[in-house]
Design a protein around this motif. Structure first.
Motif, PDB file in Angstrom:
ATOM      1  N   ALA A 224      -2.036 -11.629  -1.297  1.00 34.21           N
ATOM      2  CA  ALA A 224      -1.745 -10.203  -1.460  1.00 34.21           C
ATOM      3  C   ALA A 224      -0.290 -10.018  -1.891  1.00 34.21           C
ATOM      4  CB  ALA A 224      -2.011  -9.462  -0.155  1.00 34.21           C
ATOM      5  N   ASP A 225       0.613 -10.756  -1.244  1.00 37.71           N
ATOM      6  CA  ASP A 225       2.036 -10.656  -1.564  1.00 37.71           C
ATOM      7  C   ASP A 225       2.297 -11.016  -3.029  1.00 37.71           C
ATOM      8  OD1 ASP A 225       2.721  -9.942   1.012  1.00 37.71           O
ATOM      9  OD2 ASP A 225       3.150 -11.991   1.645  1.00 37.71           O
ATOM     10  N   VAL A 226       1.791 -12.164  -3.417  1.00 41.05           N
ATOM     11  CA  VAL A 226       2.051 -12.629  -4.784  1.00 41.05           C
ATOM     12  C   VAL A 226       1.411 -11.689  -5.798  1.00 41.05           C
ATOM     13  CG1 VAL A 226       1.609 -14.503  -6.416  1.00 41.05           C
ATOM     14  CG2 VAL A 226       2.379 -15.021  -4.101  1.00 41.05           C
ATOM     15  N   GLY A 227       0.233 -11.180  -5.455  1.00 37.51           N
ATOM     16  CA  GLY A 227      -0.423 -10.220  -6.337  1.00 37.51           C
ATOM     17  C   GLY A 227       0.407  -8.960  -6.513  1.00 37.51           C
ATOM     18  N   ALA A 228       0.868  -8.425  -5.398  1.00 40.17           N
ATOM     19  CA  ALA A 228       1.669  -7.196  -5.449  1.00 40.17           C
ATOM     20  C   ALA A 228       2.960  -7.440  -6.210  1.00 40.17           C
ATOM     21  CB  ALA A 228       1.957  -6.706  -4.030  1.00 40.17           C
ATOM     22  N   LEU A 229       3.516  -8.616  -6.003  1.00 36.87           N
ATOM     23  CA  LEU A 229       4.775  -8.981  -6.645  1.00 36.87           C
ATOM     24  C   LEU A 229       4.595  -9.067  -8.160  1.00 36.87           C
ATOM     25  CD1 LEU A 229       7.349  -9.395  -5.209  1.00 36.87           C
ATOM     26  CD2 LEU A 229       6.893 -11.841  -5.080  1.00 36.87           C
ATOM     27  N   ALA A 230       3.497  -9.684  -8.563  1.00 36.78           N
ATOM     28  CA  ALA A 230       3.246  -9.886  -9.984  1.00 36.78           C
ATOM     29  C   ALA A 230       3.098  -8.546 -10.700  1.00 36.78           C
ATOM     30  CB  ALA A 230       1.984 -10.727 -10.171  1.00 36.78           C
ATOM     31  N   ARG A 231       2.699  -7.547  -9.955  1.00 34.93           N
ATOM     32  CA  ARG A 231       2.497  -6.227 -10.536  1.00 34.93           C
ATOM     33  C   ARG A 231       3.816  -5.476 -10.764  1.00 34.93           C
ATOM     34  NH1 ARG A 231      -0.753  -4.655  -6.468  1.00 34.93           N
ATOM     35  NH2 ARG A 231      -2.100  -6.481  -6.644  1.00 34.93           N
ATOM     36  N   ARG A 232       4.904  -6.026 -10.264  1.00 37.89           N
ATOM     37  CA  ARG A 232       6.192  -5.369 -10.454  1.00 37.89           C
ATOM     38  C   ARG A 232       6.713  -5.654 -11.863  1.00 37.89           C
ATOM     39  NH1 ARG A 232      10.203  -4.291  -6.586  1.00 37.89           N
ATOM     40  NH2 ARG A 232       9.324  -2.235  -6.923  1.00 37.89           N
ATOM     41  N   GLY A 233       7.652  -4.837 -12.279  1.00 38.21           N
ATOM     42  CA  GLY A 233       8.082  -4.924 -13.668  1.00 38.21           C
ATOM     43  C   GLY A 233       9.053  -6.034 -13.982  1.00 38.21           C
ATOM     44  N   SER A 234      10.320  -5.751 -13.837  1.00 35.01           N
ATOM     45  CA  SER A 234      11.370  -6.649 -14.288  1.00 35.01           C
ATOM     46  C   SER A 234      11.512  -7.855 -13.375  1.00 35.01           C
ATOM     47  CB  SER A 234      12.697  -5.896 -14.306  1.00 35.01           C
ATOM     48  OG  SER A 234      13.008  -5.500 -12.977  1.00 35.01           O
ATOM     49  N   THR A 235      12.238  -8.839 -13.879  1.00 36.55           N
ATOM     50  CA  THR A 235      12.504 -10.030 -13.089  1.00 36.55           C
ATOM     51  C   THR A 235      13.301  -9.694 -11.832  1.00 36.55           C
ATOM     52  OG1 THR A 235      12.576 -11.311 -15.116  1.00 36.55           O
ATOM     53  CG2 THR A 235      13.453 -12.362 -13.148  1.00 36.55           C
ATOM     54  N   GLU A 236      14.320  -8.825 -11.998  1.00 34.59           N
ATOM     55  CA  GLU A 236      15.117  -8.461 -10.820  1.00 34.59           C
ATOM     56  C   GLU A 236      14.249  -7.793  -9.766  1.00 34.59           C
ATOM     57  OE1 GLU A 236      16.827  -5.910 -13.522  1.00 34.59           O
ATOM     58  OE2 GLU A 236      16.519  -7.817 -14.571  1.00 34.59           O
ATOM     59  N   ALA A 237      13.338  -6.940 -10.215  1.00 35.87           N
ATOM     60  CA  ALA A 237      12.459  -6.262  -9.264  1.00 35.87           C
ATOM     61  C   ALA A 237      11.607  -7.279  -8.521  1.00 35.87           C
ATOM     62  CB  ALA A 237      11.569  -5.259  -9.994  1.00 35.87           C
TER      63      ALA A 237
END
Lengths: 208, 208
Positions: free
Chosen positions: A161-174
């Motif tokens: 779930a964490d990695v999925g949610a993370l992958a959905r974020r935009g920029s690298t910094e985000a």
DNA sequence: CTGAATGGATAGCTCCACTATCCAAAATGA
DNA sequence: TCATTTTGGATAGTGGAGCTATCCATTCAG
């Protein structure tokens, strides 16, 4: 925005803000003259993050500095940060006898194989895991490990779930900041929910 | 067994053992004369438990004392102890605005209903949960909560395993001590496994 | 009998996270 | 303009936590 407002906005005492600046947790304001500086919303945000890492994450000031340094470093990659995010854990280096370590590794590998995980036995995470298992054995509570495979399953559940949610974020910094924040706060979240779930499970089993 | 041996056996300095006794973390030895005492295996075991709660559990000396008091109190019931076991968590009492609280409670209740949990909104655990959610919002990372239901699911998974393993223990004292130990060490175990699982999940998603 | 160890009491130590004080240089308000 | 705050920066101090060291009269071990 100057010091007084930054302090009001963030709820942190001015003297404490100065301390955080000295400790490198908060970048200096933009100097408008040799002894006047201006702050903005990014300072407020950073300050809130620092407080949260200290209070909810339970990190030390030194650990917060490390974490923020990683967040701010443009060279930090997504993959790095997931390996780095263990900075929050008390890295315990308890001495473990060879046979205890072997016993622990056996347990860990069995559970890992069952879930098709690939382990790197010399990583600090594995070290920490071995420490926990051996300590449980030391204090005579290794029965906890009867449920080790279910702990693995639960960890996998949230991690995906964490990695999925993370992958959905935009920029690298985000993504980088998200990884750190998610790791630290996810622990607190999971620990609290686990206690709640204990109450549910015990009601379900004994009362109902 | 006298002090020197207890110290050697447990790996804790004699002065520190005396300190723990003063702090009520370790019962006094059996006095054979006004200034001589004898210790046994229970002292060694208790000492190891104290060290483990301090180092792996990350508890304060005061928190360890509370936990041990509960373990030793014959009046502590199984049900009590599962409610009590939150003593390890840093009980955060951050002020939360009414609207933030409402927002958090809505999220929590939605996830709870989905899993058929019964909530008691004024419990300290719910308070802690509200704090965590609101803080995540404050620092601009409430996207973490997109996976809230999976956190609930994972918490339920381990909690059921915990309660099941606990129920399989024999005496009441064993259950009570097991609940405390399981709660504190389970957190460390789960946190470590989650980080391991992050590495797995990120490999699976990006590399493979 | 002698030297080491013990229980108990008390004082001291180090680290950490702040907090308070001081200062000269702005900024603000009348 | 000019008194009154406020500021950034430097330095020193505070309080709590978790040990650690010293002392002392008694007791044990050889």
């Amino acid at each position: 925005m100057r010091m007084a407002e930054l302090s009001r906005e963030s709820g942190v005492a001015a003297a404490t803000i100065k301390y955080y600046q000295r400790e490198g947790l908060l970048p200096p304001g933009e100097l408008t003259s040799p002894n006047q500086a201006r702050y903005d919303a990014t300072h407020v945000r950073r300050l809130k993050l620092v407080r949260a890492l200290l209070e909810i994450g339970g990190l030390s000031v030194a650990a917060v500095r490390e974490v923020l340094t990683a967040i701010d470093d443009p060279a930090t990659s997504t993959h790095d940060v997931l390996g780095l995010a263990q900075h929050g854990l008390p890295v315990l280096k308890s001495e473990v006898s060879d046979e205890d370590r072997a016993w622990a590794m056996e347990r860990i590998e069995a559970a890992a194989v069952a879930r098709d995980w690939e382990l790197f036995p010399e990583s600090p995470l594995i070290e920490a895991l071995v420490s926990v298992l051996c300590t449980l054995r030391e204090v005579g509570h290794d029965w906890v490990l009867d449920a080790l495979d279910r702990y693995f399953a639960a960890a996998e559940e949230v991690a995906e779930a964490d990695v999925g949610a993370l992958a959905r974020r935009g920029s690298t910094e985000a993504i980088v900041e998200g990884a750190v924040v998610g790791t630290v706060f996810g622990d607190a979240l999971l620990a609290t929910l686990r206690r709640l779930a204990h109450a549910q499970a015990s009601r379900k089993r004994f009362n109902a």
